[in-house]
Design a protein around this motif. Structure first.
Motif, PDB file in Angstrom:
ATOM      1  N   LEU A 445     -29.351   6.488  11.608  1.00 54.44           N
ATOM      2  CA  LEU A 445     -29.366   7.220  12.869  1.00 54.44           C
ATOM      3  C   LEU A 445     -30.257   8.460  12.772  1.00 54.44           C
ATOM      4  CD1 LEU A 445     -28.104   7.389  15.734  1.00 54.44           C
ATOM      5  CD2 LEU A 445     -26.324   8.842  14.744  1.00 54.44           C
ATOM      6  N   LYS A 446     -31.145   8.611  13.746  1.00 56.97           N
ATOM      7  CA  LYS A 446     -32.051   9.761  13.764  1.00 56.97           C
ATOM      8  C   LYS A 446     -31.572  10.850  14.724  1.00 56.97           C
ATOM      9  CE  LYS A 446     -36.212   7.144  12.542  1.00 56.97           C
ATOM     10  NZ  LYS A 446     -37.596   6.773  12.961  1.00 56.97           N
ATOM     11  N   ASN A 447     -31.182  10.448  15.935  1.00 52.82           N
ATOM     12  CA  ASN A 447     -30.825  11.436  16.947  1.00 52.82           C
ATOM     13  C   ASN A 447     -29.523  11.066  17.647  1.00 52.82           C
ATOM     14  OD1 ASN A 447     -33.318  13.085  16.844  1.00 52.82           O
ATOM     15  ND2 ASN A 447     -34.274  11.192  17.554  1.00 52.82           N
ATOM     16  N   MET A 448     -28.672  12.052  17.831  1.00 48.60           N
ATOM     17  CA  MET A 448     -27.525  11.935  18.710  1.00 48.60           C
ATOM     18  C   MET A 448     -27.667  13.014  19.769  1.00 48.60           C
ATOM     19  SD  MET A 448     -23.404  12.210  17.987  1.00 48.60           S
ATOM     20  CE  MET A 448     -23.292  10.561  17.263  1.00 48.60           C
ATOM     21  N   VAL A 449     -27.934  12.588  21.012  1.00 50.84           N
ATOM     22  CA  VAL A 449     -28.154  13.508  22.124  1.00 50.84           C
ATOM     23  C   VAL A 449     -26.891  13.553  22.969  1.00 50.84           C
ATOM     24  CG1 VAL A 449     -29.567  14.056  24.127  1.00 50.84           C
ATOM     25  CG2 VAL A 449     -30.615  12.977  22.121  1.00 50.84           C
ATOM     26  N   ILE A 450     -26.330  14.733  23.131  1.00 45.73           N
ATOM     27  CA  ILE A 450     -25.108  14.929  23.914  1.00 45.73           C
ATOM     28  C   ILE A 450     -25.461  15.727  25.153  1.00 45.73           C
ATOM     29  CG2 ILE A 450     -22.773  15.867  23.892  1.00 45.73           C
ATOM     30  CD1 ILE A 450     -22.744  15.514  20.872  1.00 45.73           C
TER      31      ILE A 450
END
Length: 509
Positions: A445-450
């Motif tokens: 996983l590279k990005n978790m955008v919330i």
């Protein structure tokens, strides 16, 4: 040159009269070119546009050259006067071209000749978009049948009809029609197939509540057709009927249903993306065991037909229906081997987690996961508990055991999932628990955008936590849950980003 006085404020206290030219205070809108004025009033309904004739002599006859005529219900005080209003407006209209004509009113059989004359008038003026949105007050009224002349209208690009019938000529061609919307229509025999075949450049087809009392066969052989949307409302579909879709060149499919009937999807290998928005009002768990199994079978049949899609959107009901699936991680009959983007509209409630696990398990090549959190839940908590307790395989499980990566190695999380987007984030414990699981087990996983409420904010998790402390709008529980998320184990390559802007969207629809 005439001059008029005005007041000018200087220094905040001193007010003095000044003089300006009257030419500067005139009606500048009326000085615009006719083409600009016509473009402005084209956004008005027909009655409002006609009312502009009272403004001045300059505006008196301007509306007569409009190329967009929209007649909503409120155009007249009564249903009869609305028909007369439309007839009078068309009689006075002087334009040689009409791009858009829309009529919405209560129809009865006495209006056939009048509506025919409107349609002929539009065809003669090379109409590009035609909307006939009819409503019946008497159930015995026969639907309006479109006149033969419309089937060879070369200028028509969009056609939207409600409660209209089709009587196709032997030979016809709607050579420019790109979008067709049919609501509350009944297609007999091969009428729908022949209609679609007669529209060689058709790209969008929308069917709303069609063939409610009989099977709906959608056969699409057009190579140009890209999007198909079928909408069916609850309690209006005859039991025992099915929807059959044969569309070998279709790219995007959207199904909306309040009470889904069986769907048979054949030769759909070309479908790139699909959206299933099923049973939006009542949770599937409020039904008895027989209906739960029946709806799971309906959903399973749809998924079999869509097993080659690259992008998939599912509503909460679809995810809940997977709860009836024996074994939380058991493979579906046909896994989504090619699925790259999965969007789930869920609450992350307890009865949705087994379905989410099943989908992750059966999507080995998943790269992008979007969770759109429902703002209001419709889940019957007491019913959920009773279903859980009645199901031996589910009665003793906990969220921790469900997400036990050693017992259920999710291939997509270990090898392919690269981005996660969370919409409508509330910072609740169930959300934090799910995100913590993803962070821990998504090794690439590279990005978790919330996505959060302050639209002006975009930054890292540390920056967002500091922002919440400064503005003092977040509760202590919310800040504590954010802190828990920050310290959750994750890959060193994973970045958590909080953003107030819509950084991603589900493509296709």
């Amino acid at each position: 040159m005439a001059e008029v006085a005005s007041l000018e404020v200087t220094g905040g206290d001193f007010v003095r009269p000044s003089k300006i030219n009257s030419s500067e205070s005139c009606d500048r809108i009326s000085q615009l070119h006719d083409s600009l004025l016509l473009h402005i009033i084209s956004f008005l309904s027909a009655d409002d546009a006609i009312s502009t004739s009272l403004l001045s002599r300059r505006w008196k006859n301007l509306w007569k050259w409009m190329d967009s005529l929209d007649f909503p219900f409120q155009c007249a005080k009564s249903k009869r006067s609305l028909k007369q209003f439309i007839e009078r407006a068309l009689t006075l209209h002087e334009g040689l071209k009409i791009k858009r004509f829309c009529a919405r009113f209560h129809y009865n059989s006495n209006y056939v000749s009048h509506v025919d004359s409107w349609v002929h008038y539009m065809i003669a003026r090379n109409v590009e978009k035609l909307v006939l949105d009819f409503f019946f007050l008497d159930n015995g009224v026969q639907p309006y049948v479109l006149p033969p002349s419309i089937y060879n209208c070369g200028s028509l690009r969009e056609l939207e009809v409600n409660l209209c019938g089709f009587r196709l000529p032997t030979i016809f061609c709607l050579g420019s029609l790109e979008k067709l919307v049919v609501s509350n229509g009944v297609f007999v025999g091969n009428t729908l197939r022949d209609l679609i075949s007669g529209c060689p450049v058709l790209e969008d087809l929308v069917l709303v509540n069609c063939n409610q009392a009989c099977d709906l066969d959608v056969v699409v052989l057009n190579r140009r057709l890209k999007r198909l949307k079928i909408v069916e409302y609850p309690d209006e579909v005859e039991e025992g009927t099915v929807v059959k879709i044969y569309a070998p060149y279709l790219l995007h499919l959207e199904l909306q249903s309040g009470d889904p009937r069986p769907y048979i999807i054949l030769n759909a290998g070309s479908i790139y993306s699909a959206s299933l928005d099923m049973r939006r009002i009542v949770t599937c768990l409020s039904l008895d065991t027989y209906n739960q199994k029946n709806y799971f079978q309906i959903l399973e049949d749809i998924m079999i037909g869509l097993h080659e899609v690259k992008s998939l959107r599912l509503s909460s009901w679809c995810v809940q229906a997977l709860l009836e699936h024996e074994g939380m991680h058991r493979c579906l009959p046909t896994p989504f081997q090619y699925l790259k983007h999965l969007k789930l509209v869920v609450k992350l409630a307890k009865d949705e987690l087994p379905g989410i696990a099943c989908l992750l398990w059966n999507s080995p090549e998943l790269e992008h996961l979007t969770i759109q959190l429902c703002k209001q839940t419709h889940i019957d908590k007491e019913k959920v508990e009773s279903v859980m307790n009645a199901n031996g395989s589910l009665s003793n499980w906990s969220e921790e055991s469900l997400w036990d990566c050693h017992r259920a190695p999710f291939h997509s999380l270990k090898y392919s999932l690269k981005s996660v987007v969370i919409e409508n984030f509330n910072g609740e414990e169930n959300e934090i628990g799910f995100l913590a699981f993803l962070l821990k087990n998504s090794l690439v996983l590279k990005n978790m955008v919330i996505l959060v409420q302050p639209k002006s904010f975009t930054g890292s998790d540390d920056a967002y936590l500091e922002y919440c402390r400064k503005v003092r709008r977040a509760s202590k529980m919310y800040i504590e849950n954010i802190r828990k998320l920050m310290v959750s184990p994750r890959s060193p390559h994973t970045e958590i980003l909080f953003s107030g802007s819509q950084s991603t969207s589900f493509s296709s629809f």
